[in-house]
Design an enzyme around this catalytic site. Structure first.
Site, PDB file in Angstrom:
ATOM      1  N   SER A   1       0.838  -1.199   0.000  1.00 51.75           N
ATOM      2  CA  SER A   1       0.000   0.000   0.000  1.00 51.75           C
ATOM      3  C   SER A   1       0.870   1.245   0.000  1.00 51.75           C
ATOM      4  O   SER A   1       2.018   1.215   0.471  1.00 51.75           O
ATOM      5  CB  SER A   1      -0.881   0.025   1.247  1.00 51.75           C
ATOM      6  OG  SER A   1      -0.115   0.356   2.398  1.00 51.75           O
ATOM      7  N   ASP A   2       0.331   2.342  -0.540  1.00 53.93           N
ATOM      8  CA  ASP A   2       0.984   3.620  -0.278  1.00 53.93           C
ATOM      9  C   ASP A   2       0.891   3.871   1.218  1.00 53.93           C
ATOM     10  O   ASP A   2       0.013   3.329   1.907  1.00 53.93           O
ATOM     11  CB  ASP A   2       0.323   4.749  -1.078  1.00 53.93           C
ATOM     12  CG  ASP A   2       1.290   5.902  -1.339  1.00 53.93           C
ATOM     13  OD1 ASP A   2       2.279   6.032  -0.589  1.00 53.93           O
ATOM     14  OD2 ASP A   2       1.063   6.675  -2.290  1.00 53.93           O
ATOM     15  N   TRP A   3       1.770   4.716   1.736  1.00 55.86           N
ATOM     16  CA  TRP A   3       1.920   4.851   3.184  1.00 55.86           C
ATOM     17  C   TRP A   3       0.662   5.457   3.814  1.00 55.86           C
ATOM     18  O   TRP A   3       0.304   6.601   3.555  1.00 55.86           O
ATOM     19  CB  TRP A   3       3.142   5.698   3.480  1.00 55.86           C
ATOM     20  CG  TRP A   3       4.392   4.907   3.739  1.00 55.86           C
ATOM     21  CD1 TRP A   3       5.243   5.097   4.780  1.00 55.86           C
ATOM     22  CD2 TRP A   3       4.938   3.813   2.987  1.00 55.86           C
ATOM     23  NE1 TRP A   3       6.284   4.180   4.721  1.00 55.86           N
ATOM     24  CE2 TRP A   3       6.114   3.387   3.635  1.00 55.86           C
ATOM     25  CE3 TRP A   3       4.530   3.129   1.839  1.00 55.86           C
ATOM     26  CZ2 TRP A   3       6.891   2.318   3.176  1.00 55.86           C
ATOM     27  CZ3 TRP A   3       5.306   2.079   1.371  1.00 55.86           C
ATOM     28  CH2 TRP A   3       6.459   1.678   2.032  1.00 55.86           C
TER      29      TRP A   3
END
Length: 859
Positions: free
Chosen positions: A252-254
């Site tokens: 996932s993106d952060w």
């Protein structure tokens, strides 16, 4: 290599660029070692869920039972920052991603990727969070500099080369941000509405190319697409893991995993950063209760362990790793700096060159004026998570001075100012308040104000304590210095940071204020939070002791910047000084552009105009000296209203740390400007096919469909200032002939042969571009679209032939009713030339056979 044929009476030519080929994958048997461990040990649900929930900001969790150490990640794409984000931890700074694409040179990009892998190994990094494969949908997009191109084919080919280079060193590349994350406004929540055909042919195409290249990781984006959050999207299953056969890890993106069951059931495999409160124990409980299947969790674990095997994070013998790393070069070695210098020159795009003013004759020069706000202060990268702190940077002024013989007078004037945010204090005008050495003192305090740690800093920018400080937490951070004002007037003294901020001058309180957060965007919090400024009257040479203190609050990041900006009144004299230098100079180089304040992750631009008074500066200098050369130092398009006033316009991009020397090589003819535009540049903002990046009611509608970039210009019947693919170099090329097959079978590609001659007086490189068109079609299509390209080099007067492969996919379209790629039988037009707007050669090719329902191409 690309096939080159020469006429009998000329010398052999060489090709610079070959079609991308996939790097052979790792030994499947070796990778299954990790899977066998996972399945054999049968980790319990809590341990499985913890494993895929992240172990820290930039590392995964370890699992001793599997012999698995943490996998260390780092942001890219122009450098490897590592786990720490501070100027005390330096890294190589490569040219911007737009600059990489501007070279249209896959071999060079592979070299740069391999260099990044070496940097990653030096910093103990296993997984580089790059490349960004989103597209230049709008020239206003804030992260434009971090994306390759407006064209899906160019993006896919250059992105694949980047991936192959990085992974050749045993470091995972991460194709991001999957998908339609093409602007920054409301990026955490916007819903991109994109029709299925446009998704397939435009925005998903570069990611498909990444999978073909064997990418080991893909990052799911923050945004939604057609109502689905990308960390929960069905697009992660189909086409990514299903049709395309992606066997790697989806991270996932952060902070993008914001729930348990929808994301846990989806095909995202790793939630970062960790530990993520929505996964870990919550995910294990969701599996126990039957809300998430254990098979879904097992697949996440399996993919994480597979990645660990590929990057050497399992305690397996070296022979079982995907790639055995070589020794990392030192960042300052001549070979490394030479590569970065060569890359900067190869990316430079010569937009305009009246009367062949470039290259300059260094031997004929006695006085050179180097003008502009970006000339003395190197602007080598954009802002946000892509930024790094290089150990050294060569500015344009330094590069020009170093390239000229002794005795040539090189003078500089800024002429204009562009800063939007306070400028961090640098050691040149500061001394440590206790030791009197150049620099500043940083102190870390506990909640009661007692000192925990102190360190000498080179600038007023403090992000993290130095490595080895041993501070996981602290109550406040304080920066102090003795500042010496170079000029008299009302200086603007600033502090950047969130929470309670205190600013003092010689012990007198100037500012005591609580600065609240205005956004929860990670870039705002951790890179460029809000600031406050006060004015302070200082005499020329006057010294003042400045102190800034910030109370630490974990949710507000750790940034503290002590800054000082000179009196505004001094700006009025800058323009006159610049014009005066230009009048008496043999050569004038004006460097204008943006900075990481104008082009950055976290926000989109509101205008394409150059900031400050730079347009007026160029016009005034060009009027004073008609031989003025303008260097444009940006990551993406800007308006150039003065472009016909200047003798030459050279686009240098954000060129990386060796940009000044690379620029000098081009200006004085030691290297040819090798770049071609990876995106079209508009003459006026209103003319751009797609401009707006602001969602309406949370929805950003991609109503232009297939027609972004040059395709949009062609559909509208308008001309940009400079077309996609444009670039002049130092040669002159005549396109002589084009040969294409008369017919092509369904599902097959073909090869176009182009003959051309270098009619110039210098050895030169040309990027031959091939486009397709379908004048009469039963489906909507762009007016034309890039189908292939190849680079060729020739000596003056030499005739060469170059073969340009065209893949079968270029003849196909995505059929929504059939859910597959189809080839529409009939006639296509093949066009070849130096840019999307200049295609002097044409031929016809007919696609034969059925409509391709049984012959659609697959990766």
């Amino acid at each position: 290599m690309t096939d080159i044929r020469t006429s009998a009476d000329t010398a052999p030519a060489t090709a610079d660029t070959a079609p991308a080929t996939a790097v052979p994958g790792p030994d499947p048997a070796a990778l299954e070692l990790g899977l066998a461990r996972d399945l054999g040990l049968e980790l319990d649900l809590d341990r499985k869920a913890a494993l895929v929930s992240g172990g820290g900001v930039f590392r995964t969790s370890a699992e001793p039972a599997l012999g698995l150490r943490p996998i260390i990640t780092s942001d890219g794409p122009v450098g490897v920052r590592g786990e720490r984000w501070d100027e005390s931890d330096t890294a190589l700074a490569l040219p911007s991603v737009t600059a990489m694409a501007a070279g249209w040179d896959e071999d060079l990009v592979r070299e740069l990727g391999a260099l990044l892998a070496a940097e990653a190994r030096r910093k103990g990094v296993d997984m580089l969070l790059a490349p960004t494969l989103n597209l230049h949908r709008s020239p206003l997009a804030g992260r434009h500099f971090e994306c390759f191109s407006e064209d899906p084919l160019l993006t896919g080919r250059i992105g694949a080369a980047y991936i192959e280079g990085v992974q050749s060193g045993g470091v995972a590349a991460t194709a991001k941000h999957y998908v339609a994350n093409d602007s920054e406004t409301e990026r955490l929540t916007l819903d991109a509405r994109v029709d299925e055909r446009t998704l397939r042919e435009v925005y998903l195409a570069p990611f498909e190319a990444a999978v073909r290249a064997g990418v080991w990781a893909v990052m799911s984006a923050y945004n939604r697409v057609n109502g689905e959050a990308m960390s929960e999207s069905s697009l992660l299953t189909e086409p990514l893991k299903g049709e395309w056969g992606f066997d790697g890890l989806v991270v996932s993106d952060w902070g993008a995993v914001r729930n348990t069951v929808p994301s846990g059931s989806a095909a995202v495999d790793l939630a970062m950063p960790g530990p993520n409160e929505h996964w870990a124990a919550a995910l294990a409980e969701a599996v126990r209760s039957g809300l998430v299947s254990e098979a879904a969790l097992d697949d996440k674990v399996r993919r994480l362990v597979r990645l660990a095997g590929r990057v050497g994070a399992l305690d397996a013998p070296a022979t079982e790793r995907a790639t055995e790393p070589a020794a990392a070069p030192t960042p300052a070695d001549e070979e490394t700096r030479g590569l970065l210098r060569r890359a900067a020159a190869a990316a430079a795009v010569l937009l305009h060159n009246r009367d062949a003013v470039l290259p300059l004759d260094a031997k004929a020069l006695r006085r050179v004026a180097v003008i502009g706000p970006n000339a003395a202060t190197a602007r080598v990268q954009g802002g946000g998570s892509a930024s790094v702190f290089p150990a050294s940077v060569v500015s344009p002024l330094e590069g020009i001075r170093a390239a000229l013989p002794d005795g040539v007078l090189v003078e500089h004037a800024a002429g204009a100012r562009t800063a939007l945010r306070p400028t961090p204090l640098e050691r040149a005008d500061c001394r440590h308040p206790e030791t009197a050495e150049p620099g500043l003192l940083a102190r870390y305090l506990d909640a009661d104000g007692r000192e925990l740690h102190r360190e000498h800093r080179p600038s007023g920018r403090v992000l993290e304590p130095s490595e080895g400080a041993g501070l996981d937490s602290f109550g406040a951070v304080e920066v102090s210095t003795v500042f010496r004002a170079p000029t008299a007037g009302r200086w603007r003294i600033g502090v950047v940071g969130l929470g309670r901020i205190v600013l003092e001058a010689d012990g007198a309180l100037l500012l005591d204020e609580y600065v609240p957060a205005e956004s929860d965007d990670p870039t705002y919090l951790h890179v460029s939070p809000s600031f406050r400024q006060v004015e302070l009257e200082l005499g020329a040479g006057q010294e003042v002791t400045l102190l800034a203190r910030r109370t630490a609050e974990p949710e507000h990041g750790r940034v503290l910047v002590l800054a000082a900006d000179p009196p505004v009144a001094a700006e009025a004299a800058e323009l006159a000084a610049a014009v005066g230098l230009a009048r008496g100079a043999d050569a004038v180089v004006v460097v204008v552009g943006t900075t990481d304040e104008h082009e950055s992750e976290g926000f989109d631009r509101t205008t394409l105009r150059l900031p400050g008074g730079q347009d007026a500066l160029v016009s005034a200098v060009a009027a004073a000296n008609p031989a003025t050369v303008v260097v444009v130092n940006t990551g993406g398009p800007v308006l150039l209203p003065w472009r016909e006033e200047a003798a030459a316009v050279l686009l240098g991009w954000f060129p990386g740390q060796e940009g000044g020397d690379g620029l000098a090589d081009v200006l004085f003819g030691r290297a040819e400007p090798g770049g071609r535009l990876p995106t079209s540049w508009p003459a006026e903002e209103r003319d751009a096919p797609v401009l707006d990046t602001t969602p309406q009611g949370g929805v950003l509608a991609y109503t232009e469909g297939l027609h972004i970039g040059y395709r949009g210009w062609l559909r509208a019947g308008e001309r940009p200032a400079y077309w996609f693919g444009h670039g002049l170099g130092y040669g002159a090329w005549e396109y002589l002939g084009l040969v294409a097959p008369g017919s092509v079978a369904q599902g097959a590609g073909f090869t176009v042969r182009v003959a051309l001659r270098n009619t110039g007086t210098r050895s030169s490189r040309e990027v031959v571009q091939v486009y397709l068109a379908r004048p009469a079609s039963g489906v909507e299509r762009p007016v034309r679209w890039l189908a292939g390209f190849a680079a060729v080099r020739a000596e003056p007067g030499q005739r060469v032939e170059v073969d340009v492969p065209v893949e079968a996919r270029a003849l196909q379209h995505w059929s929504v009713p059939d859910g597959r790629w189809l080839g529409e039988p009939g006639g296509f037009t093949v066009l070849a030339g130096p840019s999307s707007g200049e295609l002097p050669l044409t031929a016809a090719v007919r696609l034969t056979g059925a409509d391709g329902r049984q012959a659609a191409s697959r990766p």
